[in-house]
Design a protein around this motif. Structure first.
Motif, PDB file in Angstrom:
ATOM      1  N   GLU A 112      14.250 -87.763  23.898  1.00  0.00           N
ATOM      2  CA  GLU A 112      13.688 -86.728  23.030  1.00  0.00           C
ATOM      3  C   GLU A 112      13.110 -87.355  21.759  1.00  0.00           C
ATOM      4  OE1 GLU A 112      16.851 -84.787  25.519  1.00  0.00           O
ATOM      5  OE2 GLU A 112      16.607 -86.656  24.401  1.00  0.00           O
ATOM      6  N   ASN A 113      12.080 -86.702  21.209  1.00  0.00           N
ATOM      7  CA  ASN A 113      11.458 -87.173  19.972  1.00  0.00           C
ATOM      8  C   ASN A 113      11.882 -86.294  18.799  1.00  0.00           C
ATOM      9  OD1 ASN A 113       9.930 -89.290  21.170  1.00  0.00           O
ATOM     10  ND2 ASN A 113       8.461 -87.767  21.930  1.00  0.00           N
ATOM     11  N   PHE A 114      12.110 -86.926  17.646  1.00  0.00           N
ATOM     12  CA  PHE A 114      12.537 -86.213  16.447  1.00  0.00           C
ATOM     13  C   PHE A 114      11.722 -86.693  15.248  1.00  0.00           C
ATOM     14  CE2 PHE A 114      16.135 -86.014  19.284  1.00  0.00           C
ATOM     15  CZ  PHE A 114      16.665 -84.733  19.090  1.00  0.00           C
ATOM     16  N   THR A 115      11.455 -85.761  14.352  1.00  0.00           N
ATOM     17  CA  THR A 115      10.807 -86.133  13.086  1.00  0.00           C
ATOM     18  C   THR A 115      11.826 -86.234  11.955  1.00  0.00           C
ATOM     19  OG1 THR A 115      10.347 -83.788  12.640  1.00  0.00           O
ATOM     20  CG2 THR A 115       8.611 -85.083  13.740  1.00  0.00           C
ATOM     21  N   ASP A 116      12.985 -85.585  12.144  1.00  0.00           N
ATOM     22  CA  ASP A 116      14.060 -85.613  11.155  1.00  0.00           C
ATOM     23  C   ASP A 116      15.100 -86.650  11.580  1.00  0.00           C
ATOM     24  OD1 ASP A 116      16.082 -85.238   9.373  1.00  0.00           O
ATOM     25  OD2 ASP A 116      16.408 -83.119   9.817  1.00  0.00           O
ATOM     26  N   PRO A 117      15.284 -87.732  10.800  1.00  0.00           N
ATOM     27  CA  PRO A 117      16.248 -88.780  11.172  1.00  0.00           C
ATOM     28  C   PRO A 117      17.670 -88.262  11.326  1.00  0.00           C
ATOM     29  CG  PRO A 117      14.813 -89.537   9.401  1.00  0.00           C
ATOM     30  CD  PRO A 117      14.557 -88.074   9.570  1.00  0.00           C
ATOM     31  N   GLU A 118      18.080 -87.332  10.456  1.00  0.00           N
ATOM     32  CA  GLU A 118      19.442 -86.802  10.543  1.00  0.00           C
ATOM     33  C   GLU A 118      19.631 -85.987  11.816  1.00  0.00           C
ATOM     34  OE1 GLU A 118      22.176 -87.367   8.796  1.00  0.00           O
ATOM     35  OE2 GLU A 118      21.022 -88.863   7.685  1.00  0.00           O
ATOM     36  N   ALA A 119      18.612 -85.222  12.181  1.00  0.00           N
ATOM     37  CA  ALA A 119      18.689 -84.443  13.417  1.00  0.00           C
ATOM     38  C   ALA A 119      18.779 -85.368  14.632  1.00  0.00           C
ATOM     39  CB  ALA A 119      17.471 -83.530  13.530  1.00  0.00           C
ATOM     40  N   GLU A 120      18.076 -86.474  14.557  1.00  0.00           N
ATOM     41  CA  GLU A 120      18.117 -87.442  15.660  1.00  0.00           C
ATOM     42  C   GLU A 120      19.507 -88.059  15.791  1.00  0.00           C
ATOM     43  OE1 GLU A 120      15.831 -91.476  17.248  1.00  0.00           O
ATOM     44  OE2 GLU A 120      15.034 -90.348  15.546  1.00  0.00           O
ATOM     45  N   LEU A 121      20.122 -88.398  14.655  1.00  0.00           N
ATOM     46  CA  LEU A 121      21.467 -88.973  14.693  1.00  0.00           C
ATOM     47  C   LEU A 121      22.478 -87.974  15.249  1.00  0.00           C
ATOM     48  CD1 LEU A 121      21.574 -90.899  11.290  1.00  0.00           C
ATOM     49  CD2 LEU A 121      21.470 -91.892  13.576  1.00  0.00           C
ATOM     50  N   ASP A 122      22.355 -86.704  14.826  1.00  0.00           N
ATOM     51  CA  ASP A 122      23.255 -85.683  15.357  1.00  0.00           C
ATOM     52  C   ASP A 122      23.059 -85.498  16.858  1.00  0.00           C
ATOM     53  OD1 ASP A 122      24.822 -85.044  13.233  1.00  0.00           O
ATOM     54  OD2 ASP A 122      23.721 -83.255  12.623  1.00  0.00           O
ATOM     55  N   HIS A 123      21.807 -85.587  17.305  1.00  0.00           N
ATOM     56  CA  HIS A 123      21.541 -85.474  18.737  1.00  0.00           C
ATOM     57  C   HIS A 123      22.225 -86.610  19.499  1.00  0.00           C
ATOM     58  CE1 HIS A 123      19.476 -84.506  22.459  1.00  0.00           C
ATOM     59  NE2 HIS A 123      19.115 -85.773  22.554  1.00  0.00           N
ATOM     60  N   GLN A 124      22.173 -87.806  18.944  1.00  0.00           N
ATOM     61  CA  GLN A 124      22.815 -88.946  19.599  1.00  0.00           C
ATOM     62  C   GLN A 124      24.327 -88.756  19.692  1.00  0.00           C
ATOM     63  OE1 GLN A 124      21.355 -92.991  18.538  1.00  0.00           O
ATOM     64  NE2 GLN A 124      19.935 -91.931  17.186  1.00  0.00           N
ATOM     65  N   ARG A 125      24.897 -88.222  18.618  1.00  0.00           N
ATOM     66  CA  ARG A 125      26.341 -87.956  18.655  1.00  0.00           C
ATOM     67  C   ARG A 125      26.678 -86.902  19.703  1.00  0.00           C
ATOM     68  NH1 ARG A 125      25.302 -87.834  12.537  1.00  0.00           N
ATOM     69  NH2 ARG A 125      25.771 -89.981  11.895  1.00  0.00           N
ATOM     70  N   ASN A 126      25.814 -85.891  19.802  1.00  0.00           N
ATOM     71  CA  ASN A 126      26.033 -84.875  20.824  1.00  0.00           C
ATOM     72  C   ASN A 126      25.904 -85.447  22.230  1.00  0.00           C
ATOM     73  OD1 ASN A 126      26.644 -82.523  19.329  1.00  0.00           O
ATOM     74  ND2 ASN A 126      24.488 -82.272  18.781  1.00  0.00           N
ATOM     75  N   VAL A 127      24.962 -86.369  22.430  1.00  0.00           N
ATOM     76  CA  VAL A 127      24.815 -87.030  23.730  1.00  0.00           C
ATOM     77  C   VAL A 127      26.129 -87.715  24.110  1.00  0.00           C
ATOM     78  CG1 VAL A 127      23.695 -88.955  24.931  1.00  0.00           C
ATOM     79  CG2 VAL A 127      22.319 -87.336  23.628  1.00  0.00           C
ATOM     80  N   ALA A 128      26.742 -88.393  23.133  1.00  0.00           N
ATOM     81  CA  ALA A 128      28.018 -89.059  23.388  1.00  0.00           C
ATOM     82  C   ALA A 128      29.114 -88.044  23.706  1.00  0.00           C
ATOM     83  CB  ALA A 128      28.409 -89.902  22.179  1.00  0.00           C
ATOM     84  N   LEU A 129      29.157 -86.938  22.964  1.00  0.00           N
ATOM     85  CA  LEU A 129      30.194 -85.924  23.199  1.00  0.00           C
ATOM     86  C   LEU A 129      30.009 -85.243  24.544  1.00  0.00           C
ATOM     87  CD1 LEU A 129      30.655 -84.270  19.683  1.00  0.00           C
ATOM     88  CD2 LEU A 129      31.903 -86.163  20.721  1.00  0.00           C
TER      89      LEU A 129
END
Length: 292
Positions: A112-129
């Motif tokens: 997935e592509n993100f323009t907001d760095p914080e949103a991207e980091l949260d997405h990565q954490r969700n991928v792990a969860l």
């Protein structure tokens, strides 16, 4: 005659004070092994520490930080699982680093592509969860940012968490040349307050809690009845935000939170570095040639 007299003396000594036959070295080693095995069997089994680390391709020092964190994690006693998440790319630098660490790991990617760095980091954490939930990995989850620095005793402490654990962290700012403490204020292991420097008391109803300042039992992700999930459908399919859900459950009832370490929750065992992101000069070498 002399020989016989000496023999009689020796016989008398033996009868009065028998000398035990020494054990062979093999028997002695075997006894020590059994004693060690019995001692270890009485020790409580360590919980699995699940360390989740998102990455950022925009960080010019990412490879260096990944190697440094790997060198810390490899010193932590097992069992430990390191989950590293990154955006899908043609580069295999992260894979190469992880393969050489000797650490049990899982390397997850997303596209997935993100323009907001914080949103991207949260997405990565969700991928792990989502991965933890799907495979029902049982352990204590901690989100470790690449720039984090640890006291190794920290990982022993988080394994004592029953439900939720929280701890203070020291934020070191390179630009402001300052240190700020964030996280809970405790009385022994009981959370009695929070460092509220950034909290707006008029509008905020919950204390701010940094992602690296708390850990939790991973069973929260697949036990809907116990934790108030609406259904047993995986979070990914429900399009729910696992990070926000975990924070919400953790802060609904502060009695669920356990201060880490329990004897002195004010002890700092984790430091976070707020570093300015800038490209290193082209003529200056970065620490890419270090190996774990």
């Amino acid at each position: 005659m002399l020989h016989q007299q000496a023999s009689n003396v020796n016989s008398g000594l033996i009868s009065e004070a028998p000398v035990p036959t020494p054990s062979s070295s093999k028997e002695s080693e075997h006894a020590k092994f059994l004693e060690k095995e019995e001692t270890e069997s009485k020790l409580p089994a360590r919980r699995l520490a699940i360390i989740v680390t998102p990455t950022s391709p925009k960080d010019p020092y990412q490879e260096f930080f990944l190697r440094r964190l790997a060198n810390t994690i490899r010193l932590v006693p097992p069992p430990l699982l390191w989950i590293v998440v990154e955006r899908e790319s043609e580069s295999d630098e992260a894979s190469e680093i992880l393969r050489k660490t000797g650490i049990m790991y899982r390397h997850l990617v997303f596209n997935e592509n993100f323009t907001d760095p914080e949103a991207e980091l949260d997405h990565q954490r969700n991928v792990a969860l989502w991965h933890i939930e799907e495979h029902r990995l049982s352990g204590i989850v901690h989100f470790a940012e690449l720039s984090n620095v640890y006291d190794l005793g920290f990982f022993d402490e988080i394994r004592q968490i029953e439900v939720f654990g929280t701890w203070p962290t020291a934020l070191l700012s390179a630009s402001n040349k300052s240190v700020r403490i964030e996280g809970p204020v405790c009385d022994s292991s009981q959370v009695i307050g929070w460092h509220l420097e950034k909290m707006n008391n008029e509008s905020d109803t919950r204390p701010p809690i940094h992602i690296s300042s708390f850990g939790f039992n991973s069973s929260i992700l697949w036990d809907p009845e116990r934790w108030g999930r609406p259904s047993s459908v995986p979070v990914q399919q429900n399009s729910q935000n696992s990070i926000e859900f975990v924070k919400q459950v953790a802060l609904e009832d502060e009695t669920k939170l356990k201060g880490i370490p329990p004897e002195d929750c004010s002890k700092i065992m984790l430091w976070r570095f707020d570093l300015p992101v800038s490209k290193p000069p082209s003529d200056q070498k970065t620490p890419d040639d270090r190996h774990v």
